[in-house]
Motif scaffolding. Structure first.
Motif, PDB file in Angstrom:
ATOM      1  N   GLY A  65     -20.752  -1.842  -3.515  1.00  0.00           N
ATOM      2  CA  GLY A  65     -21.814  -1.064  -3.613  1.00  0.00           C
ATOM      3  C   GLY A  65     -23.139  -1.554  -3.391  1.00  0.00           C
ATOM      4  O   GLY A  65     -24.319  -0.844  -3.646  1.00  0.00           O
ATOM      5  N   ARG A  66     -23.543  -2.818  -2.844  1.00  0.00           N
ATOM      6  CA  ARG A  66     -24.686  -3.352  -2.716  1.00  0.00           C
ATOM      7  C   ARG A  66     -25.469  -2.702  -1.401  1.00  0.00           C
ATOM      8  O   ARG A  66     -26.556  -2.647  -1.251  1.00  0.00           O
ATOM      9  CB  ARG A  66     -24.829  -4.902  -2.634  1.00  0.00           C
ATOM     10  N   PHE A  67     -24.714  -2.079  -0.398  1.00  0.00           N
ATOM     11  CA  PHE A  67     -25.084  -1.848   1.006  1.00  0.00           C
ATOM     12  C   PHE A  67     -24.805  -0.308   1.146  1.00  0.00           C
ATOM     13  O   PHE A  67     -23.895   0.356   0.583  1.00  0.00           O
ATOM     14  CB  PHE A  67     -24.331  -2.393   2.154  1.00  0.00           C
ATOM     15  N   LYS A  68     -25.647   0.639   1.678  1.00  0.00           N
ATOM     16  CA  LYS A  68     -25.544   1.773   2.048  1.00  0.00           C
ATOM     17  C   LYS A  68     -25.942   2.152   3.508  1.00  0.00           C
ATOM     18  O   LYS A  68     -27.057   1.768   4.075  1.00  0.00           O
ATOM     19  CB  LYS A  68     -26.646   2.780   0.967  1.00  0.00           C
ATOM     20  N   ILE A  69     -24.984   2.571   4.179  1.00  0.00           N
ATOM     21  CA  ILE A  69     -25.051   3.046   5.566  1.00  0.00           C
ATOM     22  C   ILE A  69     -25.330   4.521   5.699  1.00  0.00           C
ATOM     23  O   ILE A  69     -25.207   5.168   4.988  1.00  0.00           O
ATOM     24  CB  ILE A  69     -23.854   2.700   6.466  1.00  0.00           C
ATOM     25  N   SER A  70     -26.468   4.857   6.487  1.00  0.00           N
ATOM     26  CA  SER A  70     -26.870   6.115   6.841  1.00  0.00           C
ATOM     27  C   SER A  70     -27.217   6.277   7.982  1.00  0.00           C
ATOM     28  O   SER A  70     -27.402   5.443   8.907  1.00  0.00           O
ATOM     29  CB  SER A  70     -27.922   6.664   5.840  1.00  0.00           C
ATOM     30  N   ARG A  71     -27.608   7.515   8.679  1.00  0.00           N
ATOM     31  CA  ARG A  71     -28.189   7.861  10.053  1.00  0.00           C
ATOM     32  C   ARG A  71     -28.859   8.986  10.137  1.00  0.00           C
ATOM     33  O   ARG A  71     -28.973   9.912   9.290  1.00  0.00           O
ATOM     34  CB  ARG A  71     -26.816   8.018  11.017  1.00  0.00           C
ATOM     35  N   ASN A  72     -29.748   9.205  11.159  1.00  0.00           N
ATOM     36  CA  ASN A  72     -30.427  10.270  11.398  1.00  0.00           C
ATOM     37  C   ASN A  72     -30.365  10.793  12.601  1.00  0.00           C
ATOM     38  O   ASN A  72     -30.969  10.111  13.646  1.00  0.00           O
ATOM     39  CB  ASN A  72     -31.961   9.850  11.031  1.00  0.00           C
ATOM     40  N   ASN A  73     -29.510  11.754  12.849  1.00  0.00           N
ATOM     41  CA  ASN A  73     -29.219  12.210  14.175  1.00  0.00           C
ATOM     42  C   ASN A  73     -30.361  12.701  15.143  1.00  0.00           C
ATOM     43  O   ASN A  73     -30.233  12.856  16.289  1.00  0.00           O
ATOM     44  CB  ASN A  73     -27.976  12.941  14.262  1.00  0.00           C
ATOM     45  N   ALA A  74     -31.177  13.336  14.223  1.00  0.00           N
ATOM     46  CA  ALA A  74     -32.386  13.705  15.038  1.00  0.00           C
ATOM     47  C   ALA A  74     -33.137  12.483  15.933  1.00  0.00           C
ATOM     48  O   ALA A  74     -33.609  13.208  16.889  1.00  0.00           O
ATOM     49  CB  ALA A  74     -33.297  14.325  14.071  1.00  0.00           C
ATOM     50  N   ASN A  75     -33.216  11.543  15.345  1.00  0.00           N
ATOM     51  CA  ASN A  75     -33.866  10.364  16.036  1.00  0.00           C
ATOM     52  C   ASN A  75     -33.236   9.137  16.389  1.00  0.00           C
ATOM     53  O   ASN A  75     -33.596   8.203  16.794  1.00  0.00           O
ATOM     54  CB  ASN A  75     -34.998   9.997  15.188  1.00  0.00           C
ATOM     55  N   ASN A  76     -31.709   9.634  16.526  1.00  0.00           N
ATOM     56  CA  ASN A  76     -30.827   8.804  17.226  1.00  0.00           C
ATOM     57  C   ASN A  76     -30.959   7.267  16.527  1.00  0.00           C
ATOM     58  O   ASN A  76     -31.001   5.993  17.029  1.00  0.00           O
ATOM     59  CB  ASN A  76     -31.205   8.284  18.715  1.00  0.00           C
ATOM     60  N   THR A  77     -30.856   7.337  15.132  1.00  0.00           N
ATOM     61  CA  THR A  77     -31.145   5.996  14.562  1.00  0.00           C
ATOM     62  C   THR A  77     -30.190   5.670  13.284  1.00  0.00           C
ATOM     63  O   THR A  77     -29.807   6.866  12.511  1.00  0.00           O
ATOM     64  CB  THR A  77     -32.577   5.843  13.823  1.00  0.00           C
ATOM     65  N   LEU A  78     -29.843   4.562  13.181  1.00  0.00           N
ATOM     66  CA  LEU A  78     -28.757   4.172  12.223  1.00  0.00           C
ATOM     67  C   LEU A  78     -29.447   3.027  11.398  1.00  0.00           C
ATOM     68  O   LEU A  78     -30.328   2.531  11.585  1.00  0.00           O
ATOM     69  CB  LEU A  78     -27.415   3.260  12.802  1.00  0.00           C
ATOM     70  N   TYR A  79     -29.081   3.394   9.880  1.00  0.00           N
ATOM     71  CA  TYR A  79     -29.733   2.613   8.957  1.00  0.00           C
ATOM     72  C   TYR A  79     -28.800   1.548   8.178  1.00  0.00           C
ATOM     73  O   TYR A  79     -27.553   2.061   8.015  1.00  0.00           O
ATOM     74  CB  TYR A  79     -30.611   3.272   7.772  1.00  0.00           C
ATOM     75  N   LEU A  80     -29.184   0.327   7.625  1.00  0.00           N
ATOM     76  CA  LEU A  80     -28.436  -0.314   6.609  1.00  0.00           C
ATOM     77  C   LEU A  80     -29.280  -0.790   5.572  1.00  0.00           C
ATOM     78  O   LEU A  80     -30.179  -1.580   5.689  1.00  0.00           O
ATOM     79  CB  LEU A  80     -27.514  -1.265   7.009  1.00  0.00           C
ATOM     80  N   GLN A  81     -29.090  -0.017   4.278  1.00  0.00           N
ATOM     81  CA  GLN A  81     -30.035  -0.342   2.925  1.00  0.00           C
ATOM     82  C   GLN A  81     -29.266  -1.561   2.413  1.00  0.00           C
ATOM     83  O   GLN A  81     -27.831  -1.188   2.211  1.00  0.00           O
ATOM     84  CB  GLN A  81     -30.100   0.871   2.174  1.00  0.00           C
ATOM     85  N   MET A  82     -29.937  -2.625   2.202  1.00  0.00           N
ATOM     86  CA  MET A  82     -29.181  -3.731   1.546  1.00  0.00           C
ATOM     87  C   MET A  82     -29.475  -4.183   0.442  1.00  0.00           C
ATOM     88  O   MET A  82     -30.965  -4.524   0.279  1.00  0.00           O
ATOM     89  CB  MET A  82     -29.023  -4.810   2.457  1.00  0.00           C
TER      90      MET A  82
END
Length: 121
Positions: A65-82
């Protein structure tokens, strides 16, 4: 033509945090699974996490659980919180179009160029 541009990498001390971003273009972002991969020096690429097209379902290679993936489809962006980063997390981090597992990765032409994460004191 698929284009994926990662950013947000850098040098961080053990225990620190980083948020990686990946801006996508050239395909219909909100209809594809998206994946984060990483490749450490001298090692092969490995799967980190995958998120579904809607953004309400994710899988992780590491269950801690150290990493969290997310996305914002409104601006075509993928994220990785580490969070709580370790020296063993040092690697070039790639975003990729498509799904993945520990044994199956998206084709190389569907990866970005990567962003370097270095965890060191």
């Amino acid at each position: 033509q698929v284009q994926l541009v990662e950013s947000g990498g850098g040098l961080v001390q053990p225990g620190g945090s980083l948020r990686l971003s990946c801006v996508a273009s050239g395909f219909t972002f909100n209809t594809f699974y998206m994946t984060w991969l990483r490749q450490a020096p001298g090692k092969g690429p490995e799967w980190v996490s995958t998120i579904n097209p809607v953004g309400n379902g994710a899988r992780y290679a590491e269950p801690v659980g150290r990493f969290k993936i997310s996305r914002n489809n409104a601006n075509n962006t993928l994220y990785l919180q580490m969070n709580n980063l370790r020296p063993s997390d040092t690697a070039l981090y790639y975003c990729a179009k498509g799904t993945a597992t520990k044994t199956t990765l998206p084709p190389r032409h569907d990866w970005g160029q990567g962003t370097q994460v270095t965890v060191s004191s």
